[in-house]
Design an enzyme around this catalytic site. Structure first.
Site, short mmCIF file in Angstrom:
data_model
loop_
_atom_site.label_atom_id
_atom_site.label_comp_id
_atom_site.label_asym_id
_atom_site.label_seq_id
_atom_site.Cartn_x
_atom_site.Cartn_y
_atom_site.Cartn_z
N ALA A 107 38.89 26.03 26.16
CA ALA A 107 37.91 26.07 25.06
C ALA A 107 38.37 27.02 23.96
O ALA A 107 38.28 26.69 22.77
CB ALA A 107 36.54 26.50 25.61
N ARG A 149 46.69 42.50 38.38
CA ARG A 149 45.95 43.75 38.18
C ARG A 149 47.02 44.76 37.76
O ARG A 149 47.75 45.27 38.60
CB ARG A 149 45.24 44.18 39.45
CG ARG A 149 44.22 43.16 39.99
CD ARG A 149 43.44 43.73 41.14
NE ARG A 149 42.76 42.73 41.94
CZ ARG A 149 41.58 42.19 41.65
NH1 ARG A 149 40.94 42.54 40.56
NH2 ARG A 149 41.02 41.31 42.45
N ASP A 162 35.36 43.97 34.53
CA ASP A 162 35.23 45.22 33.76
C ASP A 162 36.57 45.90 33.47
O ASP A 162 36.78 46.46 32.39
CB ASP A 162 34.21 46.18 34.38
CG ASP A 162 34.46 46.43 35.86
OD1 ASP A 162 35.43 45.85 36.40
OD2 ASP A 162 33.71 47.19 36.47
N THR A 199 34.44 36.39 36.84
CA THR A 199 34.62 36.93 38.19
C THR A 199 33.63 36.25 39.11
O THR A 199 32.48 36.02 38.72
CB THR A 199 34.42 38.47 38.27
OG1 THR A 199 34.18 38.83 39.64
CG2 THR A 199 33.26 38.98 37.44
N ILE A 200 34.07 35.95 40.32
CA ILE A 200 33.15 35.29 41.26
C ILE A 200 32.02 36.23 41.66
O ILE A 200 30.99 35.78 42.14
CB ILE A 200 33.87 34.79 42.53
CG1 ILE A 200 34.49 35.96 43.32
CG2 ILE A 200 34.91 33.74 42.20
CD1 ILE A 200 34.87 35.59 44.76
N ASP A 201 32.19 37.55 41.43
CA ASP A 201 31.22 38.52 41.97
C ASP A 201 29.89 38.58 41.21
O ASP A 201 28.90 39.08 41.73
CB ASP A 201 31.84 39.93 41.95
CG ASP A 201 33.12 40.02 42.75
OD1 ASP A 201 33.37 39.14 43.59
OD2 ASP A 201 33.89 40.97 42.52
N ASP A 228 29.15 40.59 38.88
CA ASP A 228 28.81 42.01 38.94
C ASP A 228 28.99 42.73 37.60
O ASP A 228 29.27 43.92 37.57
CB ASP A 228 29.64 42.70 40.04
CG ASP A 228 31.13 42.69 39.71
OD1 ASP A 228 31.55 41.93 38.81
OD2 ASP A 228 31.88 43.44 40.34
N ALA A 247 20.29 30.67 56.18
CA ALA A 247 20.74 31.69 57.14
C ALA A 247 19.53 32.47 57.67
O ALA A 247 18.49 32.56 57.02
CB ALA A 247 21.73 32.63 56.47
N GLU A 297 31.08 41.62 52.03
CA GLU A 297 32.25 42.44 52.39
C GLU A 297 32.07 43.91 52.00
O GLU A 297 32.73 44.79 52.55
CB GLU A 297 33.51 41.90 51.72
CG GLU A 297 33.45 42.01 50.19
CD GLU A 297 34.76 41.69 49.49
OE1 GLU A 297 35.77 41.49 50.15
OE2 GLU A 297 34.74 41.65 48.24
O1 F6P Z 1 36.52 40.62 42.16
C1 F6P Z 1 36.80 39.42 42.79
C2 F6P Z 1 37.20 39.65 44.20
O2 F6P Z 1 37.48 38.39 44.80
C3 F6P Z 1 36.23 40.45 45.07
O3 F6P Z 1 35.17 39.65 45.54
C4 F6P Z 1 37.15 40.96 46.15
O4 F6P Z 1 36.64 42.13 46.72
C5 F6P Z 1 38.43 41.23 45.41
O5 F6P Z 1 38.40 40.41 44.24
C6 F6P Z 1 39.67 40.91 46.18
O6 F6P Z 1 40.77 41.29 45.42
P1 F6P Z 1 42.25 40.78 45.70
O7 F6P Z 1 42.35 39.37 45.22
O8 F6P Z 1 43.08 41.71 44.92
O9 F6P Z 1 42.45 40.84 47.19
#
Ligand code: F6P
Length: 358
Positions: A25, A75, A106, A128-130, A132, A189, A225
């Site tokens: 996009a 990263r 972030d 991000t999937i989180d 957050d 669940a 987790e």
């Molecule tokens: O931030 C996305 C995420 O998948 C988190 O849910 C998880 O804790 C982290 O990244 C895992 O990071 P990596 O891919 O570096 O193992």
């Protein structure tokens, strides 16, 4: 209207389904506005190492339905150093990149701010999937990851019921329990364990025992987790053993991990990615930068990146001394209200699970 000759797109941090749809996009909208577009390969390290490719309408064809990121990701620690930053700026100058659209979380936005402060206007898109990132109700990838998680848990349900077993499922989300909580609700669940809400282990074990005695076959417990034991172990695996010991119900443990970060993005993610990608280019064309494109109450809006980062720390109780000093009292009050709203949403969902998991 700001005149850009060329913009760069990068994806950084953990990948998320829908990143490709956002890349597409941004590229198509910018090209349509007469702006040249380049892809930066491997996140911020691609800027440092001059790993740049031209993007055309055709080079972003057939990616809307693909998970992962065609630009790859990283990263990048070097980008946090002054030397790394200088190399990145030099690459932008050498390739005449006038602005950057950075897709990620972030950490990615902190990088975008650093670039803006050094003369390369940048805009962030939350991926991000989180889910957050406090300033936005929604991050690209969240819906896809939840749907994949739900399908996996549905599969576990089939086999749990056949064998009259319990399955504790650990899901990603870092310190954010939303994936765990919402997939627990959606997959029926019997319990969820998330970092944001205190968990009553004894109550769950007693409830599973009672339900098993009264004929319920098959139990699913979803654990984020981010929940750890006091000595730092991941709690999910520990809980599985305690449920087995405390109830006599055979209990298995499954860690879904990265599998839910892949796969084809859902409609929700493709649509949001498209809206946010287009908005990012429009924002730059309007002469604005150092903003993150957010979804708030169903609308796509721009939020100042510094505001977004500090709102995030306000919610996550990670404020550093002086963090609020740069903001007006009304803005600080707004951040606190946002944090309260987020917490309330999670507690409300948690209560709903308590009422429906019988
Ligand atoms: O931030 C996305 C995420 O998948 C988190 O849910 C998880 O804790 C982290 O990244 C895992 O990071 P990596 O891919 O570096 O193992």
């Amino acid at each position: 209207m700001a005149k850009f000759r060329k913009i760069g797109i990068l994806t950084s941090g953990g990948d998320a389904p829908g990143m490709n749809a956002a890349v597409r996009a941004v590229a198509r909208k910018a090209l349509d506005e007469g702006v040249e577009v380049v892809g930066i390969i491997g996140g911020y390290s691609g800027l440092i190492n001059e790993n740049i490719i031209p993007l055309t309408p055709r080079s972003v064809s057939n990616i809307i339905s693909r998970g992962g990121t065609m630009l790859y990701t990283d990263r990048c620690l070097e980008f946090k150093t002054e030397e790394g930053m200088q190399k990145a700026i030099a690459t932008c100058r050498a390739h005449e990149i006038d602005a950057i659209v950075a897709l990620g979380g972030d950490g990615t936005f902190r990088g975008a701010t650093d670039l803006t402060n050094r003369g390369i206007p940048s805009v962030g898109i939350p991926c991000t999937i989180d889910n957050d990132i406090t300033a936005t109700d929604y991050t690209i990838g969240f819906d896809s990851a939840m749907n994949t998680t739900m399908h996996m848990i549905d599969c576990l349900r089939d086999t749990c019921v056949s064998h009259a077993r319990c399955n504790v499922v650990e899901v990603m989300g870092r310190d954010c329990g939303q994936i765990a909580l919402y997939t627990a609700l959606a997959s029926g669940a019997v319990g969820a364990v998330v970092p944001e809400v205190p968990f009553d282990e004894k109550e769950l074990i007693d409830r599973i025992s009672t339900l098993a005695r009264t004929g319920k076959r098959g139990f699913l417990v979803v654990v984020s987790e981010g929940v750890l034991t006091p000595d730092g172990q991941k709690y999910g695996e520990v809980l599985a053993k305690r449920i087995a010991d405390g109830t006599g119900v055979e209990t298995k443990f499954a860690r879904l991990a990265h599998v839910v970060r892949g796969g084809s993005p859902t409609l929700r993610d493709r649509l949001t990615a498209t809206k946010m990608g287009v908005a990012a280019v429009e924002t730059l064309m309007e002469g604005k930068s150092n903003v993150v494109i957010c979804e708030v109450d169903g609308k796509i809006v721009e939020t100042d990146i510094n505001y977004a980062l500090i709102a995030d720390r306000t919610y996550k109780n990670k404020l550093k001394p002086g963090d609020h000093d740069a903001f007006a009292p009304e803005q600080v009050a707004e951040m606190r209200a946002l944090a309260e709203r987020r917490r309330a949403e999670i507690v409300e969902a948690y209560d709903m699970l308590a009422h429906t998991s019988k």
